[in-house]
Scaffold this motif. Structure first.
Motif, PDB file in Angstrom:
ATOM      1  N   GLY A 176       0.790  -1.227   0.000  1.00  0.00           N
ATOM      2  CA  GLY A 176       0.000   0.000   0.000  1.00  0.00           C
ATOM      3  C   GLY A 176       0.815   1.266   0.000  1.00  0.00           C
ATOM      4  N   CYS A 177       2.147   1.170  -0.168  1.00  0.00           N
ATOM      5  CA  CYS A 177       2.959   2.382  -0.225  1.00  0.00           C
ATOM      6  C   CYS A 177       2.476   3.269  -1.366  1.00  0.00           C
ATOM      7  CB  CYS A 177       4.435   2.032  -0.432  1.00  0.00           C
ATOM      8  SG  CYS A 177       5.211   1.285   1.002  1.00  0.00           S
ATOM      9  N   GLY A 178       2.232   4.525  -1.052  1.00  0.00           N
ATOM     10  CA  GLY A 178       1.727   5.464  -2.055  1.00  0.00           C
ATOM     11  C   GLY A 178       0.233   5.410  -2.239  1.00  0.00           C
ATOM     12  N   LYS A 179      -0.419   4.429  -1.583  1.00  0.00           N
ATOM     13  CA  LYS A 179      -1.874   4.298  -1.709  1.00  0.00           C
ATOM     14  C   LYS A 179      -2.569   4.501  -0.367  1.00  0.00           C
ATOM     15  CE  LYS A 179      -1.342   0.974  -5.491  1.00  0.00           C
ATOM     16  NZ  LYS A 179      -1.575  -0.433  -5.929  1.00  0.00           N
ATOM     17  N   THR A 180      -2.192   3.686   0.598  1.00  0.00           N
ATOM     18  CA  THR A 180      -2.830   3.771   1.908  1.00  0.00           C
ATOM     19  C   THR A 180      -1.858   4.200   2.993  1.00  0.00           C
ATOM     20  OG1 THR A 180      -2.399   1.433   2.357  1.00  0.00           O
ATOM     21  CG2 THR A 180      -4.500   1.987   1.299  1.00  0.00           C
ATOM     22  N   LYS A 181      -0.556   4.206   2.710  1.00  0.00           N
ATOM     23  CA  LYS A 181       0.389   4.579   3.737  1.00  0.00           C
ATOM     24  C   LYS A 181       1.584   5.320   3.148  1.00  0.00           C
ATOM     25  CE  LYS A 181       2.422  -0.060   3.728  1.00  0.00           C
ATOM     26  NZ  LYS A 181       2.616  -1.282   4.514  1.00  0.00           N
ATOM     27  N   VAL A 182       2.191   6.132   3.985  1.00  0.00           N
ATOM     28  CA  VAL A 182       3.376   6.899   3.616  1.00  0.00           C
ATOM     29  C   VAL A 182       4.600   6.030   3.876  1.00  0.00           C
ATOM     30  CG1 VAL A 182       4.793   8.887   4.216  1.00  0.00           C
ATOM     31  CG2 VAL A 182       2.313   9.119   4.108  1.00  0.00           C
ATOM     32  N   CYS A 183       5.444   5.862   2.860  1.00  0.00           N
ATOM     33  CA  CYS A 183       6.631   5.020   2.988  1.00  0.00           C
ATOM     34  C   CYS A 183       7.880   5.829   2.681  1.00  0.00           C
ATOM     35  CB  CYS A 183       6.557   3.819   2.048  1.00  0.00           C
ATOM     36  SG  CYS A 183       5.166   2.714   2.369  1.00  0.00           S
ATOM     37  N   PHE A 184       8.896   5.638   3.476  1.00  0.00           N
ATOM     38  CA  PHE A 184      10.193   6.282   3.272  1.00  0.00           C
ATOM     39  C   PHE A 184      11.269   5.222   3.421  1.00  0.00           C
ATOM     40  CE2 PHE A 184      13.737   8.755   5.460  1.00  0.00           C
ATOM     41  CZ  PHE A 184      14.296   9.175   4.265  1.00  0.00           C
ATOM     42  N   SER A 185      12.171   5.138   2.456  1.00  0.00           N
ATOM     43  CA  SER A 185      13.191   4.094   2.493  1.00  0.00           C
ATOM     44  C   SER A 185      14.502   4.601   1.933  1.00  0.00           C
ATOM     45  CB  SER A 185      12.730   2.866   1.684  1.00  0.00           C
ATOM     46  OG  SER A 185      12.611   3.199   0.308  1.00  0.00           O
ATOM     47  N   GLN A 186      15.539   3.885   2.249  1.00  0.00           N
ATOM     48  CA  GLN A 186      16.860   4.120   1.680  1.00  0.00           C
ATOM     49  C   GLN A 186      17.432   2.778   1.260  1.00  0.00           C
ATOM     50  OE1 GLN A 186      18.420   6.908   0.951  1.00  0.00           O
ATOM     51  NE2 GLN A 186      20.263   5.880   0.213  1.00  0.00           N
ATOM     52  N   PRO A 187      17.694   2.542  -0.041  1.00  0.00           N
ATOM     53  CA  PRO A 187      17.497   3.425  -1.178  1.00  0.00           C
ATOM     54  C   PRO A 187      16.010   3.735  -1.408  1.00  0.00           C
ATOM     55  CG  PRO A 187      18.913   1.549  -1.742  1.00  0.00           C
ATOM     56  CD  PRO A 187      18.283   1.235  -0.422  1.00  0.00           C
ATOM     57  N   SER A 188      15.739   4.772  -2.199  1.00  0.00           N
ATOM     58  CA  SER A 188      14.372   5.171  -2.460  1.00  0.00           C
ATOM     59  C   SER A 188      13.596   4.043  -3.122  1.00  0.00           C
ATOM     60  CB  SER A 188      14.352   6.419  -3.366  1.00  0.00           C
ATOM     61  OG  SER A 188      14.930   7.513  -2.700  1.00  0.00           O
ATOM     62  N   ASN A 189      12.336   3.911  -2.709  1.00  0.00           N
ATOM     63  CA  ASN A 189      11.414   2.898  -3.251  1.00  0.00           C
ATOM     64  C   ASN A 189      11.926   1.474  -3.035  1.00  0.00           C
ATOM     65  OD1 ASN A 189       9.667   4.934  -4.296  1.00  0.00           O
ATOM     66  ND2 ASN A 189      11.066   5.184  -6.025  1.00  0.00           N
ATOM     67  N   CYS A 190      12.735   1.288  -2.016  1.00  0.00           N
ATOM     68  CA  CYS A 190      13.255  -0.054  -1.712  1.00  0.00           C
ATOM     69  C   CYS A 190      12.166  -0.885  -1.050  1.00  0.00           C
ATOM     70  CB  CYS A 190      14.460   0.072  -0.791  1.00  0.00           C
ATOM     71  SG  CYS A 190      15.303  -1.482  -0.462  1.00  0.00           S
ATOM     72  N   ASP A 191      12.037  -2.141  -1.458  1.00  0.00           N
ATOM     73  CA  ASP A 191      11.021  -3.044  -0.928  1.00  0.00           C
ATOM     74  C   ASP A 191      11.683  -4.023   0.037  1.00  0.00           C
ATOM     75  OD1 ASP A 191       9.055  -4.880  -0.404  1.00  0.00           O
ATOM     76  OD2 ASP A 191       8.442  -5.156  -2.490  1.00  0.00           O
ATOM     77  N   PRO A 192      11.413  -3.915   1.339  1.00  0.00           N
ATOM     78  CA  PRO A 192      12.086  -4.798   2.298  1.00  0.00           C
ATOM     79  C   PRO A 192      11.735  -6.260   2.151  1.00  0.00           C
ATOM     80  CG  PRO A 192      10.329  -3.552   3.364  1.00  0.00           C
ATOM     81  CD  PRO A 192      10.488  -2.989   1.982  1.00  0.00           C
ATOM     82  N   SER A 193      10.607  -6.570   1.494  1.00  0.00           N
ATOM     83  CA  SER A 193      10.263  -7.976   1.298  1.00  0.00           C
ATOM     84  C   SER A 193      11.125  -8.615   0.215  1.00  0.00           C
ATOM     85  CB  SER A 193       8.783  -8.108   0.910  1.00  0.00           C
ATOM     86  OG  SER A 193       8.534  -7.521  -0.350  1.00  0.00           O
ATOM     87  N   VAL A 194      11.788  -7.790  -0.576  1.00  0.00           N
ATOM     88  CA  VAL A 194      12.657  -8.287  -1.645  1.00  0.00           C
ATOM     89  C   VAL A 194      14.131  -8.056  -1.311  1.00  0.00           C
ATOM     90  CG1 VAL A 194      13.262  -8.048  -4.093  1.00  0.00           C
ATOM     91  CG2 VAL A 194      10.871  -7.898  -3.372  1.00  0.00           C
ATOM     92  N   ASN A 195      14.424  -6.884  -0.737  1.00  0.00           N
ATOM     93  CA  ASN A 195      15.804  -6.493  -0.458  1.00  0.00           C
ATOM     94  C   ASN A 195      15.990  -6.321   1.042  1.00  0.00           C
ATOM     95  OD1 ASN A 195      18.324  -5.397  -0.307  1.00  0.00           O
ATOM     96  ND2 ASN A 195      17.901  -3.615  -1.593  1.00  0.00           N
ATOM     97  N   SER A 196      16.708  -7.239   1.665  1.00  0.00           N
ATOM     98  CA  SER A 196      16.918  -7.165   3.113  1.00  0.00           C
ATOM     99  C   SER A 196      17.873  -6.037   3.487  1.00  0.00           C
ATOM    100  CB  SER A 196      17.462  -8.493   3.643  1.00  0.00           C
ATOM    101  OG  SER A 196      18.717  -8.789   3.046  1.00  0.00           O
ATOM    102  N   GLY A 197      18.502  -5.411   2.490  1.00  0.00           N
ATOM    103  CA  GLY A 197      19.401  -4.291   2.762  1.00  0.00           C
ATOM    104  C   GLY A 197      18.690  -2.966   2.884  1.00  0.00           C
ATOM    105  N   CYS A 198      17.358  -2.964   2.790  1.00  0.00           N
ATOM    106  CA  CYS A 198      16.578  -1.726   2.901  1.00  0.00           C
ATOM    107  C   CYS A 198      16.608  -1.167   4.317  1.00  0.00           C
ATOM    108  CB  CYS A 198      15.104  -1.992   2.569  1.00  0.00           C
ATOM    109  SG  CYS A 198      14.727  -2.080   0.827  1.00  0.00           S
TER     110      CYS A 198
END
Length: 553
Positions: free
Chosen positions: A172-194
């Motif tokens: 729901g990032c960008g739809k129902t919730k505000v998400c902030f990550s580094q790197p930008s738009n990083c998905d923690p379910s795919v990249n454990s380095g987020c």
């Protein structure tokens, strides 16, 4: 009477066979009828000791449609039968679907749906089993755990052995919730380095669901701030306690020192997952966000993520810090949120100009004035010797570079940052402006009070040089605040040593010349000329190394 005996005997044998069928367990693994309890009908109670078997998942988070490989492992023990399901934490029904990864397992229907569970298809001994689970693509999802029943023998079995919690990370990032990550738009379910944070705020701001994810030795923290700097920030910390278990803490930052830990307040639905160095927490908070002495009603904040180590549950200075490039409206998930540069180009330009001014042009100008007055004497332009023209030109360039660097950093900060570095920088700027004013009103070389100017000029130059070197050291320390090796500060230390060596050699040569001698011979070239060339080459090498370091910061 005798003719009636066979019937009871037959009935007894029939009942005995049925009982044996129940007690002996299901060797073929067709155990769908016990999906809810996951308890074998073996006529015995499940073991209450810790199971010698484990259930592990290859991911710590998931979102809709994700696939997770689940491993059942007996280590040094073997099991004959098993049943594996996925359930939402606290739920009693299965979720998702499984697919097989070997030929010794089978799929089962549970809760009215196919492929909801996996079991054995024979009673052979097993030490490890794998199956692939696929998450639903819709519905009300939440954190899950994998549960398994292990049957070692007919009478020895363990029910409901759990995996670590696998957190649900909504897409729901960008739809129902505000998400902030580094790197930008990083998905923690795919990249454990987020490094990742998400905030889902109710329309009246009465509650927020917060997710925190990142890799750290001790903690990952998120903050809400009115500016990009640490201080007056509302913070939530997901970190290890003294027993190395994850806990959620509420805190308030008053500056660059350790934040003040507050009462957790109205925080519920806390879920924590620790997998190696991967830290993951989620919770619902009904605490108002406070960035000052009392809560405010604003919904716009800079978002911060910090991570670092901890000691006995006490967090240490962070080694990673990321801040959103602009304020974020927590009620508007559609915003595009990016991370601000750790050191913007204008700050890097400030550092580079100060290095050029006081490592190269200023240093060379001072060295020329002290040791090269005898070189090309009575040769110059407009009645001025070359050494004097070179000295003045280099020092003017140094003052101009210092002034530009000074203006750039204050135009960026628009405030007083505090600490030793800005104080040292201001002193360098003030003395750099005083020095040419003093030089402009100097008396003639033959004047009886010329020595006053010479001493004043030399003293101010020495003060500027010392303060500039100190300012460079403190500035480089800021660039390397979260870098363990601190190599740029070490390079600067090497430069100071190199410069001191060159001054010592020049001074020895000057003393030798007064005795009509030389410390060494270079043919037709004067030793002071050779030394100044070496000085310039060495300074440029150190300067280039530091400029590259700042550029990469």
């Amino acid at each position: 009477m005798a003719l009636q005996h066979p019937l009871p005997v037959q009935m007894f044998l029939y009942v005995l066979v049925c009982c044996v069928g129940v007690v002996h367990c299901y060797g073929n693994g067709a155990v769908s009828e016990v999906c809810g309890s996951m308890t074998p009908r073996h006529g015995a109670d499940a073991q209450t000791t810790t199971a010698p078997f484990t259930v592990t998942a290859d991911k710590t988070t998931f979102k809709e449609g994700d696939q997770i490989t689940v491993t059942l492992n007996g280590q040094s023990n073997q099991f004959e039968g098993f049943m594996l399901q996925a359930r939402q934490v606290g739920a009693t029904t299965s979720i998702g679907t499984f697919s097989l990864m070997d030929g010794i397992t089978q799929l089962l229907s549970c809760d009215g749906a196919s492929s909801r569970a996996v079991s054995h298809n024979s009673g052979s001994k097993k030490s490890s089993i794998q199956a692939k689970w696929t998450a639903p693509t819709s519905g009300q999802l939440g954190d899950i755990e994998f549960r398994a029943t292990f049957v070692q023998t007919t009478k020895t079995f363990w029910v409901g052995v759990k995996s670590s919690t696998v957190k649900y990370v909504s897409s729901g990032c960008g739809k129902t919730k505000v998400c902030f990550s580094q790197p930008s738009n990083c998905d923690p379910s795919v990249n454990s380095g987020c490094y990742f944070m998400a905030v889902q705020t109710s329309s009246n701001q009465s509650e927020s669901r917060i997710e925190i994810f990142g890799q750290a030795d001790g903690y990952v923290a998120i903050g809400f701030s009115d500016d990009r700097e640490m201080g007056n920030d509302d913070i939530y910390i997901c970190g290890k306690d003294s027993s190395n278990n994850l806990q959620v803490q509420h805190a308030f930052s008053t500056g660059t020192t350790a934040p003040t830990i507050l009462s957790l307040g109205n925080v519920t639905n806390i879920t924590t997952v620790l997998n190696g160095n991967t830290i993951n927490c989620s919770f619902i908070t009904r605490n108002a966000i406070s960035t000052a002495s009392r809560a405010t009603s604003t919904s716009e904040y800079y978002l911060m993520i910090a991570a670092g180590s901890s000691s006995q549950g006490n967090i240490q200075i962070h080694t990673n810090k990321y801040v959103s490039s602009s304020k974020v409206n927590l009620l508007d998930p559609s915003q595009s949120i990016t991370s601000a540069e750790k050191f913007p180009a204008i700050v890097k330009a400030h550092g580079c100009l100060m290095l050029i001014a006081w490592m190269t042009t200023g240093s060379i100008g001072m060295l020329i004035a002290r040791y090269l007055k005898g070189v090309a004497k009575d040769h110059g332009c407009c009645g001025k010797d070359f050494w004097f023209m070179a000295h003045v030109s280099l020092m003017v360039l140094s003052i101009i570079a210092t002034a530009i660097a000074f203006i750039l950093v204050f135009a960026y900060a628009q405030d007083w940052a505090g600490g030793a570095h800005p104080v040292l920088g201001c002193l360098v700027m003030i003395l750099s402006l005083i020095q040419p004013i003093v030089a402009a009103f100097r008396c003639e070389p033959s004047h009886e009070r010329r020595f006053v100017f010479n001493w004043a000029h030399s003293f101010i130059a020495l003060a500027i040089k010392g303060l500039a070197v100190a300012a460079i050291f403190t500035g480089l320390a800021l660039f390397e605040e979260y870098v363990e090796d601190g190599w740029m500060v070490k390079v600067m230390g090497g430069f100071v040593t190199w410069e001191a060596l060159m001054y010592i050699l020049q001074d020895l040569n000057l003393r030798a010349k007064k005795k009509d001698s030389e410390i060494c011979s270079f043919g037709s070239m004067r030793p002071e000329t050779v030394l100044i060339v070496l000085f310039v080459v060495g300074n440029l090498a150190f300067l280039i190394a530091l400029l590259v370091g700042i550029g990469r910061s």
